[in-house]
Design a protein around this motif. Structure first.
Motif, PDB file in Angstrom:
ATOM      1  N   UNK A  75      37.818  37.826  18.463  1.00 34.27           N
ATOM      2  CA  UNK A  75      37.455  39.016  18.642  1.00 34.27           C
ATOM      3  C   UNK A  75      36.188  39.287  18.535  1.00 34.27           C
ATOM      4  N   UNK A  76      35.218  38.803  18.453  1.00 38.93           N
ATOM      5  CA  UNK A  76      33.653  39.031  18.303  1.00 38.93           C
ATOM      6  C   UNK A  76      33.373  37.858  18.281  1.00 38.93           C
ATOM      7  N   UNK A  77      32.321  38.063  19.085  1.00 33.12           N
ATOM      8  CA  UNK A  77      30.964  36.980  18.774  1.00 33.12           C
ATOM      9  C   UNK A  77      29.309  37.289  18.064  1.00 33.12           C
ATOM     10  N   UNK A  78      28.754  36.111  17.406  1.00 36.29           N
ATOM     11  CA  UNK A  78      28.005  36.171  17.273  1.00 36.29           C
ATOM     12  C   UNK A  78      26.287  34.693  17.171  1.00 36.29           C
ATOM     13  N   UNK A  79      25.288  35.586  18.305  1.00 37.55           N
ATOM     14  CA  UNK A  79      24.472  34.312  18.500  1.00 37.55           C
ATOM     15  C   UNK A  79      23.392  35.257  18.153  1.00 37.55           C
ATOM     16  N   UNK A  80      22.226  33.973  19.172  1.00 30.81           N
ATOM     17  CA  UNK A  80      20.545  34.800  18.824  1.00 30.81           C
ATOM     18  C   UNK A  80      20.678  35.690  19.903  1.00 30.81           C
ATOM     19  N   UNK A  81      20.999  35.426  21.048  1.00 37.71           N
ATOM     20  CA  UNK A  81      20.209  35.640  22.160  1.00 37.71           C
ATOM     21  C   UNK A  81      18.843  35.623  22.379  1.00 37.71           C
ATOM     22  N   UNK A  87      21.352  29.363  29.244  1.00 44.20           N
ATOM     23  CA  UNK A  87      22.005  27.962  29.253  1.00 44.20           C
ATOM     24  C   UNK A  87      23.879  27.652  29.516  1.00 44.20           C
ATOM     25  N   UNK A  88      24.472  28.431  28.047  1.00 44.70           N
ATOM     26  CA  UNK A  88      25.535  28.107  28.392  1.00 44.70           C
ATOM     27  C   UNK A  88      26.569  28.790  27.896  1.00 44.70           C
ATOM     28  N   UNK A  89      26.523  29.956  27.232  1.00 43.95           N
ATOM     29  CA  UNK A  89      27.026  31.669  26.982  1.00 43.95           C
ATOM     30  C   UNK A  89      27.755  31.814  27.545  1.00 43.95           C
ATOM     31  N   UNK A  90      26.971  32.661  28.773  1.00 44.55           N
ATOM     32  CA  UNK A  90      27.352  32.795  30.313  1.00 44.55           C
ATOM     33  C   UNK A  90      28.897  32.521  30.612  1.00 44.55           C
ATOM     34  N   UNK A  95      34.668  31.070  31.907  1.00 45.01           N
ATOM     35  CA  UNK A  95      35.683  30.719  31.997  1.00 45.01           C
ATOM     36  C   UNK A  95      36.903  31.231  30.652  1.00 45.01           C
ATOM     37  N   UNK A  96      36.498  31.987  29.432  1.00 41.45           N
ATOM     38  CA  UNK A  96      37.052  32.774  28.358  1.00 41.45           C
ATOM     39  C   UNK A  96      38.226  33.755  28.903  1.00 41.45           C
ATOM     40  N   UNK A  97      37.194  34.371  29.977  1.00 40.43           N
ATOM     41  CA  UNK A  97      38.136  36.174  30.347  1.00 40.43           C
ATOM     42  C   UNK A  97      38.249  36.506  29.618  1.00 40.43           C
ATOM     43  N   UNK A  98      38.294  36.546  29.032  1.00 41.82           N
ATOM     44  CA  UNK A  98      38.024  37.179  27.416  1.00 41.82           C
ATOM     45  C   UNK A  98      37.162  38.935  27.296  1.00 41.82           C
ATOM     46  N   UNK A 103      29.290  40.871  27.866  1.00 43.46           N
ATOM     47  CA  UNK A 103      28.097  41.810  27.289  1.00 43.46           C
ATOM     48  C   UNK A 103      28.290  43.508  27.336  1.00 43.46           C
ATOM     49  N   UNK A 104      27.920  44.524  26.504  1.00 42.99           N
ATOM     50  CA  UNK A 104      28.481  45.464  26.241  1.00 42.99           C
ATOM     51  C   UNK A 104      29.660  45.682  25.665  1.00 42.99           C
ATOM     52  N   UNK A 105      30.421  44.957  24.952  1.00 39.57           N
ATOM     53  CA  UNK A 105      31.898  45.227  24.287  1.00 39.57           C
ATOM     54  C   UNK A 105      31.310  45.380  22.915  1.00 39.57           C
ATOM     55  N   UNK A 106      31.625  45.769  22.230  1.00 38.75           N
ATOM     56  CA  UNK A 106      31.872  46.016  20.605  1.00 38.75           C
ATOM     57  C   UNK A 106      31.966  44.468  20.142  1.00 38.75           C
ATOM     58  N   UNK A 107      32.987  43.294  20.877  1.00 33.54           N
ATOM     59  CA  UNK A 107      32.688  42.318  20.463  1.00 33.54           C
ATOM     60  C   UNK A 107      31.591  40.749  20.850  1.00 33.54           C
TER      61      UNK A 107
END
Length: 306
Positions: A75-81, A87-90, A95-98, A103-107
């Protein structure tokens, strides 16, 4: 009539079972264990998963099927940014298609975007090495920024689950009270570290040094992201003759070979500092333990150096 009553009982039973069933826990995907720890402070009932450990370089992570599956359910990811996970999150997001964690969504929550960053560069090119144009992403080593990120993350949790707003505010207040008290104690405890000069591997502890007044006078990397070379290490030996530094520091996910070689040539103490939270180690089980352990180790190393 009997059939009608049976249908009514079936409907009533379904309603009762639905009311009795526990609400689904919020599913949080943390890119690094420090953010899993913070999320646990603010949302202890959530189902929280960390994609990496304290002993993995967060710059380089394989987009494994298991990570894709975890992000697909989040429902939410928390990453450093600040390009730390570029190199891997995009690839995981694609592929997750969630739709919740695009990016730009509350999650989609990037911790570094919530605070002022150090070392923001106006222009970046390949000749500079693996630098982050948006600033140093290792913001979890700044206690004041942790407070700001905790507040921003609480607001994001409330957007996602407004019905739990009061609960999240209570968790935030509890965390901030404990964190601010500890921060003052850490600052007093570590006051003697102000002015200590060190050579480090990468800029992993840039915010920690900024907070404690430690000066990084050299880097084991010739350029960010490039492994130490014999020529560069020789220059750090020469630097020690001109400006003796007191410690050589590397993070738990980094190779200590170059640090130990430099130590053998300069007589300078080597310190392998923990980089992030390790739930399997009592002294590193959360952010409080991580900070305390790092400060204790720095103080002990400086004291041993005399």
């Amino acid at each position: 009539m009997v059939r009608t009553c049976s249908k009514m009982w079936a409907v009533a039973l379904t309603v009762l079972l639905s009311a009795a069933a526990p609400a689904r826990a919020l599913n949080i995907f943390a890119c690094e264990p420090e953010w899993a720890s913070l999320a646990k402070e603010l949302a202890p009932e959530a189902d929280i998963y960390s994609a990496t450990t304290a002993y993995q370089d967060p710059h380089y992570v394989q987009a494994r099927p298991s990570l894709i599956a975890k992000l697909r359910r989040a429902d939410l990811f928390v990453c450093s940014g600040s390009e730390l996970e570029i190199g891997w999150l995009p690839a995981l997001q694609m592929r997750a298609n969630n739709s919740k964690v695009r990016d730009g969504q509350p999650g989609a929550f990037y911790a570094a975007e919530q605070v002022e960053r150090l070392d923001v560069l106006g222009k970046v090119d390949r000749s500079m090495g693996d630098v982050h144009g948006g600033g140093n992403p290792h913001v979890h080593w700044s206690p004041t920024r942790i407070e700001q990120i905790a507040k921003a993350l609480t607001q994001r949790l409330i957007v996602i689950e407004p019905a739990n707003a009061e609960r999240y505010q209570q968790q935030l207040a509890s965390f901030l009270q404990r964190w601010q008290t500890q921060r003052e104690q850490w600052a007093a405890q570590a006051s003697s570290l102000n002015g200590v000069q060190v050579v480090s591997y990468h800029t992993s502890y840039r915010y920690l040094y900024d907070w404690l007044g430690i000066e990084q006078v050299g880097d084991l990397e010739p350029k960010p992201g490039l492994p130490p070379t014999s020529g560069h290490l020789a220059s750090l030996v020469s630097l020690h003759k001109q400006k003796p530094y007191q410690l050589i520091i590397y993070a738990s996910y980094q190779d200590g070979k170059a640090a130990n070689w430099l130590s053998s040539k300069t007589g300078t103490a080597v310190l392998g500092l923990p980089y992030s939270v390790d739930p399997n180690k009592e002294q590193l089980v959360d952010l409080f333990g991580l900070y305390q352990t790092a400060i204790d180790q720095l103080l002990a190393a400086v004291a041993a150096d005399g």
